[in-house]
Design a protein around this motif. Structure first.
Motif, PDB file in Angstrom:
ATOM      1  N   ARG A  92       0.673  -1.534  -0.217  1.00 32.80           N
ATOM      2  CA  ARG A  92      -0.290   0.016  -0.046  1.00 32.80           C
ATOM      3  C   ARG A  92       1.099   1.529  -0.209  1.00 32.80           C
ATOM      4  N   ARG A  93       0.055   1.862  -0.323  1.00 30.27           N
ATOM      5  CA  ARG A  93       1.187   3.634  -0.808  1.00 30.27           C
ATOM      6  C   ARG A  93       0.372   4.619  -0.433  1.00 30.27           C
ATOM      7  N   GLY A  94       0.960   5.862   0.332  1.00 28.67           N
ATOM      8  CA  GLY A  94       0.343   6.876   0.655  1.00 28.67           C
ATOM      9  C   GLY A  94       1.492   7.943   0.848  1.00 28.67           C
ATOM     10  N   ASP A  95       0.493   8.857   0.050  1.00 30.48           N
ATOM     11  CA  ASP A  95       1.557  10.714  -0.381  1.00 30.48           C
ATOM     12  C   ASP A  95       1.977  10.425   1.262  1.00 30.48           C
ATOM     13  N   THR A  96       0.954  10.821   2.267  1.00 32.64           N
ATOM     14  CA  THR A  96       1.319  11.790   3.344  1.00 32.64           C
ATOM     15  C   THR A  96       1.754  10.079   4.501  1.00 32.64           C
ATOM     16  N   ILE A  97       1.726  10.001   5.131  1.00 34.73           N
ATOM     17  CA  ILE A  97       1.251   8.885   6.642  1.00 34.73           C
ATOM     18  C   ILE A  97      -0.088   9.334   6.209  1.00 34.73           C
ATOM     19  N   ARG A  98      -1.167  10.075   6.494  1.00 35.10           N
ATOM     20  CA  ARG A  98      -2.210   9.464   6.959  1.00 35.10           C
ATOM     21  C   ARG A  98      -2.268   9.354   6.233  1.00 35.10           C
ATOM     22  N   GLY A  99      -2.548   9.471   4.702  1.00 37.62           N
ATOM     23  CA  GLY A  99      -3.116   8.886   3.535  1.00 37.62           C
ATOM     24  C   GLY A  99      -2.594   7.147   3.276  1.00 37.62           C
ATOM     25  N   LEU A 100      -1.134   7.044   3.877  1.00 38.36           N
ATOM     26  CA  LEU A 100      -1.040   5.672   4.014  1.00 38.36           C
ATOM     27  C   LEU A 100      -1.785   4.943   4.574  1.00 38.36           C
ATOM     28  N   ALA A 101      -1.523   5.844   6.135  1.00 36.10           N
ATOM     29  CA  ALA A 101      -2.139   4.871   6.857  1.00 36.10           C
ATOM     30  C   ALA A 101      -4.058   4.840   6.698  1.00 36.10           C
ATOM     31  N   ARG A 102      -4.397   5.220   5.436  1.00 38.56           N
ATOM     32  CA  ARG A 102      -6.162   5.260   5.327  1.00 38.56           C
ATOM     33  C   ARG A 102      -6.142   4.151   3.754  1.00 38.56           C
ATOM     34  N   ALA A 103      -4.952   3.818   3.483  1.00 45.79           N
ATOM     35  CA  ALA A 103      -5.399   3.084   1.901  1.00 45.79           C
ATOM     36  C   ALA A 103      -3.989   1.660   3.533  1.00 45.79           C
ATOM     37  N   CYS A 104      -3.968   1.463   4.901  1.00 46.12           N
ATOM     38  CA  CYS A 104      -4.068   0.504   5.526  1.00 46.12           C
ATOM     39  C   CYS A 104      -5.036   0.012   6.323  1.00 46.12           C
ATOM     40  N   GLY A 105      -6.498   0.169   7.111  1.00 48.31           N
ATOM     41  CA  GLY A 105      -6.929   0.956   8.115  1.00 48.31           C
ATOM     42  C   GLY A 105      -6.562   0.920   8.936  1.00 48.31           C
ATOM     43  N   ILE A 106      -5.391   1.122   8.982  1.00 42.63           N
ATOM     44  CA  ILE A 106      -4.158   1.354   9.911  1.00 42.63           C
ATOM     45  C   ILE A 106      -5.222   2.823  10.827  1.00 42.63           C
ATOM     46  N   ASP A 107      -5.616   2.994  12.253  1.00 46.30           N
ATOM     47  CA  ASP A 107      -5.850   4.545  13.124  1.00 46.30           C
ATOM     48  C   ASP A 107      -4.755   5.363  12.187  1.00 46.30           C
ATOM     49  N   ALA A 108      -5.249   6.926  11.660  1.00 44.32           N
ATOM     50  CA  ALA A 108      -4.578   7.946  11.024  1.00 44.32           C
ATOM     51  C   ALA A 108      -3.188   8.190  12.108  1.00 44.32           C
ATOM     52  N   GLU A 109      -4.398   9.561  12.914  1.00 43.09           N
ATOM     53  CA  GLU A 109      -4.447   9.597  13.957  1.00 43.09           C
ATOM     54  C   GLU A 109      -3.066   8.876  14.531  1.00 43.09           C
ATOM     55  N   GLY A 110      -3.154   8.182  14.771  1.00 43.21           N
ATOM     56  CA  GLY A 110      -1.979   7.367  15.986  1.00 43.21           C
ATOM     57  C   GLY A 110      -0.884   7.008  15.138  1.00 43.21           C
ATOM     58  N   LEU A 111      -1.141   6.468  13.326  1.00 45.64           N
ATOM     59  CA  LEU A 111       0.323   6.138  12.433  1.00 45.64           C
ATOM     60  C   LEU A 111       0.530   7.820  12.565  1.00 45.64           C
ATOM     61  N   ASP A 112       0.337   8.431  12.501  1.00 42.45           N
ATOM     62  CA  ASP A 112       0.787   9.723  12.384  1.00 42.45           C
ATOM     63  C   ASP A 112       1.941  10.784  13.381  1.00 42.45           C
ATOM     64  N   CYS A 113       1.427  10.230  14.849  1.00 37.26           N
ATOM     65  CA  CYS A 113       1.897  10.425  16.064  1.00 37.26           C
ATOM     66  C   CYS A 113       2.681   9.358  16.352  1.00 37.26           C
ATOM     67  N   THR A 114       2.974   7.988  15.880  1.00 36.18           N
ATOM     68  CA  THR A 114       3.834   7.425  16.332  1.00 36.18           C
ATOM     69  C   THR A 114       5.113   7.460  15.577  1.00 36.18           C
ATOM     70  N   VAL A 115       4.741   8.537  14.192  1.00 34.27           N
ATOM     71  CA  VAL A 115       5.867   8.425  12.612  1.00 34.27           C
ATOM     72  C   VAL A 115       6.606   9.962  13.528  1.00 34.27           C
ATOM     73  N   ALA A 116       5.391  10.967  13.793  1.00 31.79           N
ATOM     74  CA  ALA A 116       6.348  12.403  14.552  1.00 31.79           C
ATOM     75  C   ALA A 116       7.472  11.839  15.453  1.00 31.79           C
ATOM     76  N   ALA A 117       6.672  10.818  16.320  1.00 37.12           N
ATOM     77  CA  ALA A 117       7.171  10.226  17.820  1.00 37.12           C
ATOM     78  C   ALA A 117       9.069   9.925  17.368  1.00 37.12           C
ATOM     79  N   PHE A 118       8.840   8.638  16.566  1.00 30.84           N
ATOM     80  CA  PHE A 118       9.747   7.822  15.868  1.00 30.84           C
ATOM     81  C   PHE A 118      10.978   8.740  15.230  1.00 30.84           C
ATOM     82  N   ASN A 119      10.394   9.689  14.833  1.00 30.64           N
ATOM     83  CA  ASN A 119      11.688  10.229  13.336  1.00 30.64           C
ATOM     84  C   ASN A 119      12.217  11.454  14.381  1.00 30.64           C
TER      85      ASN A 119
END
Ligand SMILES: Cc1cc2nc3c(=O)[nH]c(=O)nc-3n(C[C@H](O)[C@H](O)[C@H](O)COP(=O)(O)OP(=O)(O)OC[C@H]3O[C@@H](n4cnc5c(N)ncnc54)[C@H](O)[C@@H]3O)c2cc1C
Length: 577
Positions: A426-453
């Protein structure tokens, strides 16, 4: 045991059921000691799970260490196993393994049965525990020319289709660094070009590439050695029952070409049927997540249905499932095929490299991704304990996918388009877009990537300390500083692949003693009956201390069993732990 009906009979000294690493090791050792051996294989293809595997063996104190300048103390491996396996360690078996493993490898290499290269930086999987090696016990099989098998080549079980790009080209552990660097280094580009050219030539005359690596190379070399020494291998010939005589196992009934044949085994029967990974009913009894109705994928071939266990139990053998984990786990993704089916791909490599994280459906990380596959899966099961399905997503950015690939998609210049079309990736131009393409919680993934980065830019992972030991760093990218396992995910687009729990083979199995003899519930050996490889309960007690900890013991206990059959080993303590 009553003798089952049969037509025809033959006799040998040793009858071996199963043509994986354990079976061949027992057969070749018995032959080396002058015994007359017959091997029977249930499936039309030989090689079992071993043929799918990387063929890596874990051999403490092996003779390759000296040339690499590695010194291991006599007791280090036992210290490590004692610390890591804890109260599940069967000390007598562990000592037998450590005492015989290096001798087995030495003999097998001298005889030309196997050929191995030391992976000198491949640390044990828990390298900070007492006695652990920082590299020196895991060895990788050298490549082998499959054409030496002659007509038997077509009966060698091919590697998993997802692990052979270009319609059957094998890519080995030692090829991978070249594959990852082929767009940056002329030497690596040449290495890959040679592989592809050889493969193209092979395909003119063979159904797949004949440059064999990994478990295929191991099995092919063992098989050629066995055939050269006159060991017959009957394909499509399952062992279906044991025969006893005067209180000992005296042979077995084998189905062959529609008939039942009685094979008398004057010295012993060796069960090497590869455990029970293809027996769903038995697995539901011993795999907690299956008992709870959760999902699971098996990698070993369909013939490994637990026949060895059933046969041993019919003779009074005891099933031993007091192990930390009943099987060896790995995360797998499912690669869609044109006919609508899927083929599993085991994720050994990319998880721990820079530019990747793994998350659950809430978008949360749940494990140190650079730790072993056997650690990853229980963590995935735990994070999904209230979810209907056990699944996770390996997420990366564009820079990472081009450099290391993602699952069955190799690195550049391999094209992502077919894998995107089938929705495998699956692909997304943004982390939130990727999350939606996978059915992952978009807010959750966005926060995780920001906290990781943020700390990842400094090479740090405050949540899981990824890259903090030698094994994790081995899984990272050599030369990537300051931490070979960590880079921020910041180059769009972003990608993800879904992974689910999978298994490499079973760890629960038949109780055996240090001579590989099957033992009953009274702890006494059953005369004439041996179980090796995954038919026997894991000497590692259901843990995964290092690369090669199933095939190393499988070959070592095959060697031990045959030497005991040949009368070359002293009787040992018969109690199992
Ligand atoms: C992708 C992958 C990679 C792996 N990599 C590694 C690695 O690098 N190192 C490592 O240590 N482990 C690895 N493993 C695990 C390892 O492959 C297995 O644990 C090991 O090969 C088991 O060997 P075996 O000889 O016991 O059984 P197998 O190799 O599975 O052979 C058993 C054979 O017995 C046959 N059989 C079954 N029933 C009967 C019967 N009734 N009569 C006759 N024959 C019968 C089966 O058909 C099969 O061919 C890997 C596994 C996978 C799936």
């Amino acid at each position: 045991m009553n003798e089952p009906p049969h037509h025809g009979s033959i006799a040998c000294d040793v009858l071996v059921a199963g043509s994986g690493a354990a079976g061949f090791a027992a057969a070749l050792t018995a032959r080396l000691h002058g015994l007359d051996v017959v091997m029977v294989e249930k499936e039309p293809l030989f090689g079992g799970t071993t043929a799918y595997s990387a063929g890596v063996v874990w051999i403490p104190l092996n003779h390759h260490q000296e040339a690499a300048g590695i010194a291991e103390r006599q007791d280090d491996a036992l210290t490590y196993l004692t610390a890591h396996v804890g109260n599940r360690l069967d000390r007598a078996k562990a000592e037998a393994f450590v005492d015989h493993a290096a001798v087995m490898l030495d003999v097998f290499e001298r005889e030309g049965f196997v050929s191995y290269e030391l992976a000198a930086t491949w640390a044990d999987y828990h390298p900070d525990e007492p006695g652990a090696s920082q590299g020196g016990r895991s060895l990788v099989p050298n490549e082998y020319d499959g054409r030496k098998l002659g007509p038997w080549f077509e009966s060698l079980r091919p590697a998993l289709a997802t692990m052979m790009p270009l319609g059957g080209m094998m890519v080995g552990r030692n090829d991978l660094p070249h594959v990852f660097r082929m767009t940056q280094s002329a030497k690596s580009a040449l290495h890959v070009a040679r592989m592809v050219a050889r493969h193209a030539r092979d395909r003119l005359s063979h159904s797949r590439g004949t440059r064999l690596v990994n478990g295929n190379a191991l099995i092919a070399r063992l098989a050629v050695s066995a055939f050269a020494r006159g060991i017959p291998l009957w394909l499509s010939s399952p062992m279906v029952a044991l025969v006893s005589d005067a209180g000992r196992i005296a042979g077995a009934i084998v189905e062959r070409e529609g008939a039942r044949v009685r094979v008398e085994a004057r010295r012993g029967v060796v069960l090497a049927c590869g455990g029970f990974p293809a027996n769903d009913a038995l697995k539901r009894q011993v795999y907690a997540h299956l008992a709870a109705g959760k999902n699971h994928i098996q990698l070993p071939p369909p013939g490994n249905t637990g026949d060895g266990l059933r046969l041993a139990q019919s003779a009074g053998g005891r099933f031993h499932d007091e192990v930390h984990q009943p099987a060896a786990w790995t995360p797998v993704s499912l690669v869609p095929q044109p006919d609508g089916s899927t083929i599993p791909f085991p994720h050994f490599f990319e998880r721990g490299k820079p530019g990747y994280i793994s998350v659950d459906r809430r978008g949360r990380r749940f494990v140190n991704e650079a730790r072993s596959y056997h650690v990853f899966v229980p963590a995935m099961i735990e994070t999904c304990r209230t979810d209907p399905v056990v699944e996770a997503w390996i997420v990366c950015d564009h820079r990472a996918i081009r450099r290391f690939g993602l699952g069955a998609l190799g690195p550049a210049p391999m094209r992502a388009a077919p894998f995107l079309r089938s929705s495998y990736i699956r692909r997304g131009d943004t982390i939130r877009g990727l999350a939606r393409a996978c059915g992952i919680d978009a807010e959750g993934l966005d926060c995780t990537v920001a906290a990781f980065n943020a700390p990842a830019r400094r090479g740090e992972d405050p949540e899981f300390q990824r890259g903090s030991d030698a094994y994790q760093r081995f899984n990272g990218a050599p030369g990537h500083a300051p931490n070979p396992c960590i880079a921020p995910l910041e180059t769009p687009p972003f990608y993800a692949v879904r992974v689910v729990p999978g298994e490499l083979g079973t760890f629960a199995g038949i109780a055996t003693n240090a001579n590989a003899q099957v033992v009953g519930s009274d702890g006494q050996p059953i005369a004439g009956l041996y179980a090796v490889g995954n038919d026997a309960a894991s000497v590692m007690g259901g843990t995964y201390p290092a690369a090669g900890i199933t095939i190393g013991p499988a070959m070592t206990f095959g060697y031990i069993a045959a030497r005991h059959v040949a009368g070359l080993l002293d009787p040992v303590a018969t109690k199992v732990g």
